[in-house]
Each structure stands twice: as C-alpha cells, then as structure tokens.
Motif scaffolding. Structure first.
Motif, mmCIF file in Angstrom:
data_model
loop_
_atom_site.group_PDB
_atom_site.id
_atom_site.type_symbol
_atom_site.label_atom_id
_atom_site.label_comp_id
_atom_site.label_asym_id
_atom_site.label_seq_id
_atom_site.Cartn_x
_atom_site.Cartn_y
_atom_site.Cartn_z
ATOM 1 N N LYS A 200 16.651 77.716 -54.742
ATOM 2 C CA LYS A 200 15.408 78.328 -53.960
ATOM 3 C C LYS A 200 15.706 79.269 -53.517
ATOM 4 O O LYS A 200 16.910 79.086 -52.311
ATOM 5 C CB LYS A 200 14.194 77.591 -54.003
ATOM 6 N N VAL A 201 15.267 80.340 -52.771
ATOM 7 C CA VAL A 201 16.141 80.706 -51.296
ATOM 8 C C VAL A 201 15.301 80.589 -50.449
ATOM 9 O O VAL A 201 13.991 80.707 -49.994
ATOM 10 C CB VAL A 201 15.343 82.611 -51.958
ATOM 11 N N LEU A 202 16.196 79.965 -49.324
ATOM 12 C CA LEU A 202 15.923 79.407 -48.498
ATOM 13 C C LEU A 202 15.168 80.435 -47.472
ATOM 14 O O LEU A 202 14.108 80.020 -46.688
ATOM 15 C CB LEU A 202 17.196 78.904 -47.481
ATOM 16 N N TRP A 203 15.943 81.015 -47.463
ATOM 17 C CA TRP A 203 15.851 82.920 -45.827
ATOM 18 C C TRP A 203 16.247 84.407 -46.182
ATOM 19 O O TRP A 203 17.089 84.164 -47.804
ATOM 20 C CB TRP A 203 16.104 82.318 -45.376
ATOM 21 N N THR A 204 15.270 85.016 -46.158
ATOM 22 C CA THR A 204 15.330 86.705 -46.746
ATOM 23 C C THR A 204 15.110 87.164 -45.976
ATOM 24 O O THR A 204 14.193 87.096 -45.216
ATOM 25 C CB THR A 204 14.579 86.697 -47.780
ATOM 26 N N GLY A 205 15.915 88.555 -45.437
ATOM 27 C CA GLY A 205 16.022 89.172 -44.209
ATOM 28 C C GLY A 205 16.976 90.726 -44.809
ATOM 29 O O GLY A 205 17.851 90.642 -45.750
ATOM 30 N N TRP A 206 16.164 91.468 -44.442
ATOM 31 C CA TRP A 206 16.507 92.979 -45.555
ATOM 32 C C TRP A 206 16.809 94.134 -43.901
ATOM 33 O O TRP A 206 16.184 93.972 -42.507
ATOM 34 C CB TRP A 206 15.944 93.480 -46.044
ATOM 35 N N PHE A 207 17.190 95.224 -43.777
ATOM 36 C CA PHE A 207 17.745 95.746 -42.768
ATOM 37 C C PHE A 207 17.484 97.234 -43.214
ATOM 38 O O PHE A 207 18.079 98.049 -44.730
ATOM 39 C CB PHE A 207 19.234 96.037 -42.200
ATOM 40 N N CYS A 208 17.013 98.547 -42.992
ATOM 41 C CA CYS A 208 16.574 99.475 -43.012
ATOM 42 C C CYS A 208 16.577 100.403 -42.220
ATOM 43 O O CYS A 208 16.074 100.410 -40.869
ATOM 44 C CB CYS A 208 15.213 99.592 -44.296
ATOM 45 N N CYS A 209 16.631 101.753 -42.591
ATOM 46 C CA CYS A 209 16.302 102.644 -42.156
ATOM 47 C C CYS A 209 15.742 104.383 -42.589
ATOM 48 O O CYS A 209 16.312 104.531 -43.553
ATOM 49 C CB CYS A 209 17.686 103.291 -40.727
ATOM 50 N N ILE A 210 13.960 104.274 -42.200
ATOM 51 C CA ILE A 210 13.724 105.097 -42.726
ATOM 52 C C ILE A 210 13.262 106.771 -42.339
ATOM 53 O O ILE A 210 12.797 106.280 -41.314
ATOM 54 C CB ILE A 210 12.604 104.450 -43.984
ATOM 55 N N PHE A 211 13.877 107.770 -43.033
ATOM 56 C CA PHE A 211 13.852 109.171 -42.043
ATOM 57 C C PHE A 211 14.146 108.735 -40.177
ATOM 58 O O PHE A 211 13.422 108.932 -38.903
ATOM 59 C CB PHE A 211 12.057 109.166 -42.313
ATOM 60 N N GLY A 212 15.069 107.821 -39.798
ATOM 61 C CA GLY A 212 15.686 107.859 -38.669
ATOM 62 C C GLY A 212 16.439 108.373 -37.860
ATOM 63 O O GLY A 212 17.353 108.384 -37.253
ATOM 64 N N ASP A 213 16.529 109.993 -38.491
ATOM 65 C CA ASP A 213 17.609 111.186 -37.888
ATOM 66 C C ASP A 213 16.598 110.953 -36.202
ATOM 67 O O ASP A 213 18.244 111.494 -35.247
ATOM 68 C CB ASP A 213 16.393 112.073 -37.889
ATOM 69 N N SER A 214 15.624 110.066 -35.108
ATOM 70 C CA SER A 214 15.619 110.593 -34.288
ATOM 71 C C SER A 214 16.814 109.712 -33.068
ATOM 72 O O SER A 214 17.406 110.225 -32.377
ATOM 73 C CB SER A 214 14.764 110.150 -33.559
ATOM 74 N N LEU A 215 17.329 108.777 -34.082
ATOM 75 C CA LEU A 215 18.108 107.735 -33.333
ATOM 76 C C LEU A 215 20.043 107.908 -33.975
ATOM 77 O O LEU A 215 20.424 108.124 -33.662
ATOM 78 C CB LEU A 215 17.645 106.176 -34.012
ATOM 79 N N LEU A 216 19.724 108.269 -35.504
ATOM 80 C CA LEU A 216 21.303 108.822 -35.894
ATOM 81 C C LEU A 216 21.672 109.913 -35.653
ATOM 82 O O LEU A 216 22.850 109.623 -35.039
ATOM 83 C CB LEU A 216 20.468 109.307 -37.551
ATOM 84 N N GLU A 217 21.162 110.632 -34.422
ATOM 85 C CA GLU A 217 21.549 111.834 -33.981
ATOM 86 C C GLU A 217 21.633 111.390 -32.630
ATOM 87 O O GLU A 217 22.780 112.652 -32.079
ATOM 88 C CB GLU A 217 20.846 113.323 -34.221
ATOM 89 N N THR A 218 21.791 110.126 -32.219
ATOM 90 C CA THR A 218 22.462 109.950 -30.895
ATOM 91 C C THR A 218 23.654 108.954 -30.525
ATOM 92 O O THR A 218 24.532 108.947 -29.506
ATOM 93 C CB THR A 218 21.223 108.974 -29.855
ATOM 94 N N VAL A 219 24.174 109.201 -32.055
ATOM 95 C CA VAL A 219 25.245 107.519 -31.576
ATOM 96 C C VAL A 219 26.514 108.430 -32.968
ATOM 97 O O VAL A 219 26.079 109.286 -33.737
ATOM 98 C CB VAL A 219 24.999 106.353 -32.433
ATOM 99 N N SER A 220 27.887 107.435 -31.868
ATOM 100 C CA SER A 220 28.335 107.849 -32.564
ATOM 101 C C SER A 220 28.972 107.483 -34.179
ATOM 102 O O SER A 220 28.084 106.593 -34.777
ATOM 103 C CB SER A 220 29.688 107.241 -31.914
#
Length: 389
Positions: A200-220
């Motif tokens: 059985k699945v003990l733990w699940t986590g997921w990472f996402c970015c949906i329309f995250g342009d405001s943050l994408l423009e500020t990082v290298s």
C-alpha cells in the motif's frame, strides 16, 4: 429558489497567512529578510473563471485519477536549487536511504521490521498551465511485502506416473521392475512464486507550478520553481521528506493556510464553473467563536440554486470580480438570516465544498472534478507564490 435580499456590500480585507519555516539555513534567512523589505502585493480585483479541459495532451489519465478525491495538505515551497529531472532515480535512492537512517534513529514511523519502504519519483507529464511551467512530479513512499531471501536450500519434489506420461520440465528415469517413470524436479527458493511486493501507499506528495510566470521571471536557471506542494499521509512522514528536500535543494516549506477571504473567492469561482454532473450539495461551514469551545454552522445549498444565484449577479463574461464575490457572499448571508435569524457576519468562514473541489482554512484541499484540475491548481499556485514573495 427563494428571492435574495442584496444588502450593501462591504469591502473585504485580505490577511496574509503567517509564514514560518522549518530548519532554515543562513542563506534562507537572508532571503527571507530581503523578502520582508519588498512591497505588499495586492489581491487582483478580478480573475478568470476556471476553464475545463486545460490538461495537456500528454497527461496520464491514471495519474490524474489518482490525484482526485484525496485530501491534500497544502504547502508553499521556495525554488529548488540544482534540481534535475534526469536524476529522479538517484533522488529515489537517496531519499529512501535517508528515511531508513531516520527510522533507525527512531524518528520515522515504524511499519514493522519485516517491511521495507520504497520511494519512487515520477513526473506528472502535462500537469502545467503553460509550456513555460516546469513539469510537475510525484513522490510516493510504498510499504513493500517481506522479501523472500535465497538461503541455498534445494527443494525436491517427485511423483510416480505410468510410462508414456512425460513432462518436459522434469527429469525422468525408469524405475526398475515397476513399469513406471519417476519424475523429479528441483527448484531453489528464488524460483518459487514470490509474494506481491507492491504494498500500500504510505505517503504521497506532488510538486507543481501552474501559471507561475510571476515567480519564474524572478529566479535564475539554477533554480526550479515548483511553489505548490501537496501532501497526503502522516505529518511525521511529511516532515522527514521535507527535511530531505530542504537539505538537498536549499529550499524550505511553509504550511499554506487559506483564509476566509480566499475561501470566498473559491466559492464564487467554483460555483461559476459549468459541471455536467453535480456530486453533492454546495456547502459552507462557519465557525462561531464562543466559550468553552467554538460552534460550527453548516449551510448546504442545492448546487443548481447556488449556480442560479451566481448567474443572477454575474455581469463580467469569463471573469469573476471582487464586487461579484462580495455580492455573492452577502446574498448567502441575507438568505440565511431570513430563514434562521442568525447573522453570519459575526462568524468566520472555514470550509467551502462544491462539485469542483472542497477547501478548508487549515490548508486542506480535495479536488473532485478532473475538468477543472488545472483551474484549481492555478489559484492555489497563486496563493503559494504570494506567500513566498
């Protein structure tokens, strides 16, 4: 449907959830100090109504179905430093080893010494708003069945049968004076049918970015922006896995609460969505501060009535405005007071449930309609980015 009194709308104030960070490094503390000096970002006065069928063509329907109808705990996550999608298998091994080490320290959840935990990283292809958004990825911790170990023992099975009966998978030789054949086959333990190790699945986590342009423009380019993290499982496991990510990618997690103001926006936007089949009533839960313990008021409305109310006040095609959100909630307050003589203005909205999704102020979300998955995640990404900035 009853007619609604529409009182004069009052402006709503947005309060930013209080941030706190676990195990922040000196670099992270300096970054947070800089963020506190930035100007306050106001809430947009209008947003687009979530549109259906926004999933990319390469999305895996089975993985999408797995994400639905589960209660997820929300976190915001700062950009991951030197994260690479080509190293997911290596990350699986490293995180698995970290969990084993923590278990030996007595810090991980014990699942029995005869069980093993396996960590799997996998991408969620197509789970994005634009092509610029990084690919979402899933992390799962599985409890595996006991492994059958080879001990060097040879197991011999034999029987007697009449001559002429043969089995190509066995060794046969004639038994003198009996007119019969003696069949023998030899198996090692490693050849025996093994138990199904996919537990059985003990733990699940997921990472996402949906329309995250405001943050994408500020990082290298050294950073991967996946500001929204959703977890399902024991908090102790989330803490351990979060610690590994913080140490490995110089990032940090922060619980993402949803205040009453944002819950009101969710209620309006999700009511505005066109749903082919309603899975339940539209329900609101308010908390009344009183002693010795708080009192909760649940208010359920037929979804068609809620949609009719929204249609009667909605004036901007394809968009939801702050004025419409205020008016929608004021109509609900007025209708409730007419029937029950209770003023909900003295209460606090803590939960909203619709056929699209349900959300709680403590940062719990359950997505129910796959057609609006991207739309729900887009608003949650906006809240996560706002908390980070």
């Amino acid at each position: 449907m009853d007619s609604y009194d529409i009182p004069e709308s009052t402006p709503s104030a947005s309060s930013r959830p209080e941030d706190y960070f676990v195990g922040a490094t000196p670099l992270q503390k300096r970054l947070e100090s800089v963020r506190k000096q930035t100007s306050f970002i106001p809430t947009p006065p209008r947003r687009k109504i979530p549109q259906c069928s926004q999933l990319q063509e390469d999305v895996d329907p089975q993985k999408v179905a797995f994400l639905l109808h589960k209660q997820w705990t929300l976190y915001s996550l700062t950009p991951l430093y030197k994260f690479s999608y080509s190293n997911l298998k290596q990350y699986s091994r490293l995180l698995n080893a970290f969990i084993v080490a923590e278990k030996q320290k007595g810090l991980a959840v014990e699942v029995g010494e005869d069980f093993n935990i396996k960590v799997i990283f996998s991408t969620l292809l197509g789970m994005k708003g634009t092509q610029r958004d990084p690919e979402a990825f899933l992390v799962q911790g599985l409890i595996l069945s006991p492994r059958l170990k080879y001990s060097g023992t040879i197991l011999a099975y034999c029987n007697l049968c009449l001559l002429g009966s043969s089995d190509p998978s066995t060794f046969a030789f004639k038994v003198a004076g009996t007119g019969a054949c003696h069949h023998t086959w030899i198996l090692s333990k490693s050849q025996l049918p093994s138990e199904n190790r996919e537990g059985k699945v003990l733990w699940t986590g997921w990472f996402c970015c949906i329309f995250g342009d405001s943050l994408l423009e500020t990082v290298s380019e050294d950073f991967t922006c996946l500001p929204l993290f959703l977890a399902n499982g024991a908090e102790s496991n989330t803490a351990i896995i979060g610690t590994w990510f913080q140490k490995t990618f110089d990032c940090y997690f922060s619980p993402l609460a949803i205040n009453a103001f944002n819950l009101s926006w969710m209620a309006a936007m999700w009511t505005a969505c066109k749903v082919d089949h309603y899975v339940g009533t539209t329900e609101f839960l308010w908390s009344v501060p009183c002693s010795p313990q708080s009192l909760d008021i649940s208010y359920a409305i037929h979804p068609e009535d809620a949609k009719a109310l929204w249609d009667s006040i909605h004036k901007t095609p394809g968009e939801v405005t702050q004025e419409e959100v205020d008016l929608f909630m004021d109509c609900l307050y007025s209708h409730f007071h007419r029937h029950f003589k209770i003023h909900l203005s003295a209460t606090r909205l803590v939960r909203v449930s619709t056929s699209v999704a349900s959300a709680h102020t403590d940062g719990k979300i359950k997505i129910l309609c796959h057609k609006y998955l991207i739309g729900v995640l887009a608003y949650l990404t906006e809240l996560a980015v706002f908390q980070i900035e």
